[in-house]
Design a protein around this motif. Structure first.
Motif, PDB file in Angstrom:
ATOM      1  N   VAL A 154      -4.425   3.880  -9.811  1.00  0.00           N
ATOM      2  CA  VAL A 154      -5.380   4.270  -8.781  1.00  0.00           C
ATOM      3  C   VAL A 154      -4.846   5.545  -8.156  1.00  0.00           C
ATOM      4  O   VAL A 154      -3.665   5.858  -8.261  1.00  0.00           O
ATOM      5  CB  VAL A 154      -5.568   3.171  -7.704  1.00  0.00           C
ATOM      6  CG1 VAL A 154      -6.150   1.917  -8.321  1.00  0.00           C
ATOM      7  CG2 VAL A 154      -4.261   2.882  -6.990  1.00  0.00           C
ATOM      8  N   ARG A 155      -5.730   6.280  -7.513  1.00  0.00           N
ATOM      9  CA  ARG A 155      -5.322   7.541  -6.883  1.00  0.00           C
ATOM     10  C   ARG A 155      -5.033   7.303  -5.413  1.00  0.00           C
ATOM     11  O   ARG A 155      -5.864   6.744  -4.679  1.00  0.00           O
ATOM     12  CB  ARG A 155      -6.405   8.603  -7.061  1.00  0.00           C
ATOM     13  CG  ARG A 155      -6.107   9.903  -6.306  1.00  0.00           C
ATOM     14  CD  ARG A 155      -6.929  11.049  -6.806  1.00  0.00           C
ATOM     15  NE  ARG A 155      -6.481  11.505  -8.111  1.00  0.00           N
ATOM     16  CZ  ARG A 155      -6.989  12.556  -8.761  1.00  0.00           C
ATOM     17  NH1 ARG A 155      -7.961  13.250  -8.221  1.00  0.00           N
ATOM     18  NH2 ARG A 155      -6.524  12.901  -9.940  1.00  0.00           N
ATOM     19  N   SER A 196       5.359   4.400 -12.831  1.00  0.00           N
ATOM     20  CA  SER A 196       4.007   4.484 -13.391  1.00  0.00           C
ATOM     21  C   SER A 196       3.239   5.688 -12.888  1.00  0.00           C
ATOM     22  O   SER A 196       2.071   5.855 -13.236  1.00  0.00           O
ATOM     23  CB  SER A 196       3.225   3.213 -13.063  1.00  0.00           C
ATOM     24  OG  SER A 196       2.956   3.143 -11.678  1.00  0.00           O
ATOM     25  N   ILE A 197       3.873   6.544 -12.069  1.00  0.00           N
ATOM     26  CA  ILE A 197       3.187   7.759 -11.617  1.00  0.00           C
ATOM     27  C   ILE A 197       2.972   8.660 -12.827  1.00  0.00           C
ATOM     28  O   ILE A 197       3.928   9.091 -13.459  1.00  0.00           O
ATOM     29  CB  ILE A 197       4.001   8.513 -10.561  1.00  0.00           C
ATOM     30  CG1 ILE A 197       4.207   7.648  -9.315  1.00  0.00           C
ATOM     31  CG2 ILE A 197       3.308   9.818 -10.184  1.00  0.00           C
ATOM     32  CD1 ILE A 197       5.144   8.261  -8.304  1.00  0.00           C
ATOM     33  N   TYR A 198       1.717   8.929 -13.169  1.00  0.00           N
ATOM     34  CA  TYR A 198       1.511   9.795 -14.325  1.00  0.00           C
ATOM     35  C   TYR A 198       0.942  11.158 -13.972  1.00  0.00           C
ATOM     36  O   TYR A 198       0.840  12.028 -14.829  1.00  0.00           O
ATOM     37  CB  TYR A 198       0.660   9.115 -15.397  1.00  0.00           C
ATOM     38  CG  TYR A 198      -0.729   8.701 -14.979  1.00  0.00           C
ATOM     39  CD1 TYR A 198      -1.797   9.572 -15.016  1.00  0.00           C
ATOM     40  CD2 TYR A 198      -0.973   7.391 -14.568  1.00  0.00           C
ATOM     41  CE1 TYR A 198      -3.058   9.180 -14.647  1.00  0.00           C
ATOM     42  CE2 TYR A 198      -2.245   6.984 -14.209  1.00  0.00           C
ATOM     43  CZ  TYR A 198      -3.287   7.890 -14.250  1.00  0.00           C
ATOM     44  OH  TYR A 198      -4.538   7.479 -13.896  1.00  0.00           O
ATOM     45  N   GLN A 235       0.837  -1.177   0.000  1.00  0.00           N
ATOM     46  CA  GLN A 235       0.000   0.000   0.000  1.00  0.00           C
ATOM     47  C   GLN A 235       0.884   1.243   0.000  1.00  0.00           C
ATOM     48  O   GLN A 235       1.708   1.436   0.890  1.00  0.00           O
ATOM     49  CB  GLN A 235      -0.911   0.008   1.232  1.00  0.00           C
ATOM     50  CG  GLN A 235      -1.820   1.211   1.351  1.00  0.00           C
ATOM     51  CD  GLN A 235      -2.979   1.156   0.370  1.00  0.00           C
ATOM     52  OE1 GLN A 235      -3.261   0.098  -0.197  1.00  0.00           O
ATOM     53  NE2 GLN A 235      -3.631   2.273   0.165  1.00  0.00           N
ATOM     54  N   VAL A 236       0.706   2.079  -0.977  1.00  0.00           N
ATOM     55  CA  VAL A 236       1.485   3.309  -1.064  1.00  0.00           C
ATOM     56  C   VAL A 236       0.962   4.317  -0.053  1.00  0.00           C
ATOM     57  O   VAL A 236      -0.255   4.496   0.089  1.00  0.00           O
ATOM     58  CB  VAL A 236       1.411   3.909  -2.478  1.00  0.00           C
ATOM     59  CG1 VAL A 236       2.152   5.233  -2.542  1.00  0.00           C
ATOM     60  CG2 VAL A 236       1.998   2.927  -3.490  1.00  0.00           C
ATOM     61  N   GLN A 237       1.854   4.965   0.647  1.00  0.00           N
ATOM     62  CA  GLN A 237       1.473   6.017   1.585  1.00  0.00           C
ATOM     63  C   GLN A 237       2.109   7.332   1.155  1.00  0.00           C
ATOM     64  O   GLN A 237       3.274   7.369   0.768  1.00  0.00           O
ATOM     65  CB  GLN A 237       1.909   5.670   2.995  1.00  0.00           C
ATOM     66  CG  GLN A 237       1.187   4.459   3.586  1.00  0.00           C
ATOM     67  CD  GLN A 237       1.564   4.208   5.027  1.00  0.00           C
ATOM     68  OE1 GLN A 237       2.636   4.568   5.468  1.00  0.00           O
ATOM     69  NE2 GLN A 237       0.660   3.577   5.770  1.00  0.00           N
ATOM     70  N   TYR A 245      -4.559  18.442   0.569  1.00  0.00           N
ATOM     71  CA  TYR A 245      -4.306  17.020   0.364  1.00  0.00           C
ATOM     72  C   TYR A 245      -3.488  16.837  -0.915  1.00  0.00           C
ATOM     73  O   TYR A 245      -3.871  17.358  -1.975  1.00  0.00           O
ATOM     74  CB  TYR A 245      -5.602  16.244   0.195  1.00  0.00           C
ATOM     75  CG  TYR A 245      -6.544  16.305   1.372  1.00  0.00           C
ATOM     76  CD1 TYR A 245      -7.479  17.331   1.498  1.00  0.00           C
ATOM     77  CD2 TYR A 245      -6.510  15.317   2.364  1.00  0.00           C
ATOM     78  CE1 TYR A 245      -8.342  17.389   2.583  1.00  0.00           C
ATOM     79  CE2 TYR A 245      -7.368  15.357   3.440  1.00  0.00           C
ATOM     80  CZ  TYR A 245      -8.279  16.393   3.540  1.00  0.00           C
ATOM     81  OH  TYR A 245      -9.137  16.429   4.610  1.00  0.00           O
ATOM     82  N   CYS A 246      -2.401  16.091  -0.821  1.00  0.00           N
ATOM     83  CA  CYS A 246      -1.696  15.751  -2.050  1.00  0.00           C
ATOM     84  C   CYS A 246      -2.245  14.427  -2.576  1.00  0.00           C
ATOM     85  O   CYS A 246      -2.855  13.655  -1.847  1.00  0.00           O
ATOM     86  CB  CYS A 246      -0.196  15.659  -1.829  1.00  0.00           C
ATOM     87  SG  CYS A 246       0.372  14.264  -0.841  1.00  0.00           S
ATOM     88  N   PHE A 247      -2.023  14.185  -3.847  1.00  0.00           N
ATOM     89  CA  PHE A 247      -2.448  12.929  -4.457  1.00  0.00           C
ATOM     90  C   PHE A 247      -1.404  12.495  -5.483  1.00  0.00           C
ATOM     91  O   PHE A 247      -0.631  13.298  -5.998  1.00  0.00           O
ATOM     92  CB  PHE A 247      -3.820  13.062  -5.120  1.00  0.00           C
ATOM     93  CG  PHE A 247      -3.828  13.896  -6.389  1.00  0.00           C
ATOM     94  CD1 PHE A 247      -4.081  15.254  -6.334  1.00  0.00           C
ATOM     95  CD2 PHE A 247      -3.589  13.314  -7.622  1.00  0.00           C
ATOM     96  CE1 PHE A 247      -4.089  16.031  -7.483  1.00  0.00           C
ATOM     97  CE2 PHE A 247      -3.588  14.076  -8.780  1.00  0.00           C
ATOM     98  CZ  PHE A 247      -3.839  15.436  -8.709  1.00  0.00           C
TER      99      PHE A 247
END
Length: 114
Positions: free
Chosen positions: A101-102, A30-32, A1-3, A94-96
């Protein structure tokens, strides 16, 4: 799980500056897109800024010319430079990161007041 972990929030006087920072627990090619939303008391969460994989930036009109988004040296980091802050910038930010998936950061309060 990415935090996603955020830093750099707090209090600033009108006209002042803050630099927000968001880093993911895992780096991923894969971060786009990465960016920021905010939610003021009694209001819906609204888009603030976005940076995509091609380094295109999108800034909402209410902060255009005052806020800037940029990528850190590491691909999993993003900054939000907040200049000429106004009381109406007061919100939880909030950052995203979009990786298919977000993922969302925990949110950090920014208060602009004298």
């Amino acid at each position: 799980q990415v935090q996603l972990v955020e830093a750099g929030g707090g209090w600033v006087q009108p006209g002042g500056s803050l630099r927000r920072y968001c880093v993911a627990s895992e780096s991923d090619s894969s971060i786009y897109a990465m960016g920021w939303y905010r939610q003021a008391p009694g209001k819906q969460r609204e888009f603030v800024a976005r940076l995509d994989i091609s380094d295109n930036t999108y800034i909402t009109d209410s902060v255009k010319g005052r806020f800037a988004i940029s990528r850190g040296n590491a691909k999993n980091t993003v900054y939000l430079q907040m200049n000429s802050c106004k009381p109406e910038d007061t919100a939880v930010y909030y950052c995203f990161q979009d990786r298919g998936v977000r993922y969302w950061g925990q949110g950090t309060q920014v208060t602009v007041s004298s």
